[in-house]
Structure formats: C-alpha cells, structure tokens
Design a protein around this motif. Structure first.
Motif, PDB file in Angstrom:
ATOM      1  N   TYR A  54      28.828  38.245  33.011  1.00  0.00           N
ATOM      2  CA  TYR A  54      30.148  38.265  34.494  1.00  0.00           C
ATOM      3  C   TYR A  54      30.767  37.288  34.902  1.00  0.00           C
ATOM      4  N   CYS A  64      33.968  40.747  32.773  1.00  0.00           N
ATOM      5  CA  CYS A  64      34.094  39.302  33.734  1.00  0.00           C
ATOM      6  C   CYS A  64      35.712  39.522  35.133  1.00  0.00           C
ATOM      7  N   VAL A  67      34.981  42.921  37.661  1.00  0.00           N
ATOM      8  CA  VAL A  67      33.773  42.401  38.453  1.00  0.00           C
ATOM      9  C   VAL A  67      34.385  40.998  39.740  1.00  0.00           C
ATOM     10  N   ALA A  68      35.689  39.893  39.002  1.00  0.00           N
ATOM     11  CA  ALA A  68      35.533  39.215  39.594  1.00  0.00           C
ATOM     12  C   ALA A  68      36.590  39.802  40.608  1.00  0.00           C
ATOM     13  N   THR A  70      37.516  42.801  42.232  1.00  0.00           N
ATOM     14  CA  THR A  70      37.225  43.674  42.898  1.00  0.00           C
ATOM     15  C   THR A  70      35.589  43.251  43.763  1.00  0.00           C
ATOM     16  N   SER A  71      35.500  41.897  43.601  1.00  0.00           N
ATOM     17  CA  SER A  71      34.034  41.730  44.805  1.00  0.00           C
ATOM     18  C   SER A  71      33.975  41.612  45.736  1.00  0.00           C
ATOM     19  N   PHE A 102      37.816  35.490  41.445  1.00  0.00           N
ATOM     20  CA  PHE A 102      35.952  35.770  42.833  1.00  0.00           C
ATOM     21  C   PHE A 102      36.681  35.121  43.878  1.00  0.00           C
ATOM     22  N   GLY A 106      37.391  37.227  46.991  1.00  0.00           N
ATOM     23  CA  GLY A 106      36.949  37.499  48.103  1.00  0.00           C
ATOM     24  C   GLY A 106      37.590  37.894  49.120  1.00  0.00           C
TER      25      GLY A 106
END
Length: 364
Positions: A54, A64, A67-68, A70-71, A102, A106
């Motif tokens: 990921y 990747c 995911v990064a 929207t994490s 990320f 965050g």
C-alpha cells in the motif's frame, strides 16, 4: 528598562510552559501513547509486504496514493500524533511519496475537523478543505517521490535494534492472517475512542479499558515472546526519538505565540492576496493546533466568522495549520533528514498558499 525586559522574558517563558503543560495534559495520554503503540505495532508486527503493498515505492500509484491521501478520515490525529505512525511506515519500507502523502493527509483530512469546519465556518469552506487536502496530499507525495525516490537507499541506516526480529519466523506463520489486522484495528480504536469528544469520561474509560484488555489478550495468545519484545522495543525506541523533540518544540511554540501580534496580523487577512495567504500558511505551520482547535482559531481568533478574515487565508490556515507545527517540523527533520524535510515543509506552505488564493478568487 531592565525590569521591563526581564518581565517580558519571564512572561514569554510562562506562556511557553503553559502551552507545554496544556499539551501534556490534553494529548499525551489520549493521543500520543496510543499513537506510539500503533507505530510500534507497524514497525515490529506488520508484515513488510503489507506496508509495501500500500505504501511501497513500486506499489501502483492509484492504490498507494488513494490509501495515503484518504487515511486521515479515520484518524483523529494532529500534526504531532501522526508522527509516530509516519515514522513506523517509513522505517518499514514505505516510499517517500506515499509516506509523506500519509503524513500530510492524516491531520489535514480528519473527518471530525472537516465536519466541524462545515458546521461552524460554512459548508463551502468545509468542502473546499476536504477536497484540497486530498489533492494536496497526492501532489506533495508525487513531487517528493519524483525528487527523492531514486536516491533513497534500499536499506535504512537509522533503525532500532529490534528491526532484525520484526518479520515473523516460519513457525510463527501458523497464526491466522487476520490477527495482526485485528490487533492493529483495536489499537486504532483505542486512539479514536480516547480522542473522541462525543463520549463522556466514564463510558470512554470503560470502552478504552475493554479495548486494552482485548489488545492484551491478542498479544498474549497469538504472538511469540520475541515478537512481544520487538513490539515493546519499537514502541519505546520511537518514544525516545520523538517525544523529547515534541516537548521542546511545543515550549518554543508557546513562546512564539506570546510575541505574535494577533490584532495586527488580523488586519492583513482581509483579502485573498498572495501575502495574506502566504502569511496564513506560515503562521499555521509554526503554531501548534490540536485537533479541531484550528476551527475556532480561524473563526474567532482571526475573525473569519465576523468577516475580518477573507476566505483565501482562512483555507490556507486550515490546510497548513493542522498538518504542520514547529514541534512536528523538528521531528520530521529528524526522521527523514534536513533536505527532504525542507522540501516537504516548503511544499505544504506553498501549496496551501496557492490553494488559498485560488479558493479566494473563486468565492469572491
């Protein structure tokens, strides 16, 4: 004259100490402690192939960066709480691009903060913040990858001793595949519940206690002694590396805040000019803003709710403020080095400025 200077210095030091004590009382137990345990689990227990799938440099970009970027919607974290998790995935082999995406997303796209922004400051600004944060995370990650990915060494030199024990041995592979994911989910749940303002103190304590018991049960039942040791070593190593820097940086931030001429600064933010948006980004990147506090800072302190602050600098401050702070900059510098950290910080400030100017031009 000497008395005045001495009084000013003492008042500034008291402001720094007050900021530090407020930070320690409000965030260490509920935010940083769970975050350090999550980071330790990522570094010691999470299979490296999972991280690379990921967040790895060779992972499909659509996967990747999706995911990064929207994490952050599921993590109620601030610019400091995200750092242990960032350090964990970076040490585990994540590419610099997905890792920094990320790192930005965050705190920037915290779901609670987005909802609060929309409710307090207006739906338009809330939507603009959410969309801009996702786009900026991807852009920052792609630029960082383009500049540094090819130059990254394949092996990390600054690693904890337990890293050599991090990957499970063959006789440990009999553990069900879902256990590590469940254990990580429980740790994240502890963080989310502990930081939630929607739950009363007593029910929160009961829920957190129950989740800790579940995590302890999973650790004792399914993990080997060397894995437990690696988990604790990683958690402690990351704590020693990051926490002292956060303490120093938070104290310095409080001292800076004492000298910040707020009333004078507010007069600058009446337009969405480059200067206004740039200053908003710089101020946001220096001040420490706990999760959700950026909304009243923009609305009340800088006067967006009363029409004193224009939309452009308001958005710029909402983007740069939660994602950066002086304490987090110091730690980022330590984790990825001065060159990468300087570029990352510059990208956050510059892109926040440009996005603020664009938004200001659209809504004006």
């Amino acid at each position: 004259m000497i008395f005045t200077v001495t009084y000013t210095i003492m008042a500034a030091l008291e402001a720094g100490l007050a900021t530090l004590l407020e930070y320690l009382s409000a965030h260490v137990l509920t935010c940083l402690v769970p975050a350090f345990f999550i980071a330790g689990a990522i570094a010691a227990l999470l299979n490296k192939d999972t991280v690379l799938k990921y967040f790895g440099a060779d992972a499909p970009k659509w996967l990747c960066y999706s995911v990064a970027s929207t994490s952050g919607t599921i993590l109620a974290v601030c610019s400091c709480t995200i750092l242990p998790m960032f350090a964990g995935i970076e040490k585990r082999g994540a590419g610099i691009g997905p890792a920094t995406a990320f790192l930005f997303s965050g705190p920037a796209i915290n779901l609670m903060a987005i909802i609060l922004t929309a409710r307090v400051l207006g739906l338009d600004l809330g939507i603009a913040r959410a969309v801009a944060a996702v786009i900026m995370a991807v852009v920052i990650g792609l630029i960082m990858a383009a500049m540094f990915q090819k130059h990254d060494p394949s092996c990390k030199t600054d690693v904890a001793p337990s890293m050599i024990q991090a990957d499970p041995k063959p006789d440990q592979m009999s553990r069900p595949n879902y256990i590590t994911g469940t254990f990580m989910a429980v740790l994240v749940a502890i963080l989310l519940v502990a930081t939630s303002s929607a739950i009363e103190l007593l029910p929160k304590a009961i829920i957190v206690g129950a989740l800790i018991a579940v995590a302890a049960f999973l650790m004792n039942k399914y993990y080997e002694p060397e894995e437990k040791s690696a988990f604790l070593e990683e958690t402690w190593w990351l704590t020693k590396k990051i926490f002292p820097l956060l303490v120093v940086g938070t104290f310095v931030t409080g001292v800076i805040g004492y000298f910040l001429p707020v009333e004078w600064v507010r007069t600058i933010f009446g337009t969405s000019s480059f200067l206004a948006c740039f200053l908003a980004s710089v101020i946001g990147s220096l001040l420490y803003m706990p999760t959700l506090l950026e909304v009243p800072i923009v609305g009340t302190l800088f006067g967006y709710s009363t029409g004193v602050m224009a939309a452009g600098p308001a958005l710029a401050l909402l983007l740069a403020g939660p994602s950066l702070s002086l304490p987090s900059m110091i730690v980022i510098w330590r984790i990825i080095g001065a060159k990468k950290a300087s570029v990352y910080i510059s990208l956050v400030v510059i892109l926040s400025t440009l996005v603020g100017m664009l938004y200001g031009a659209i809504v004006s």
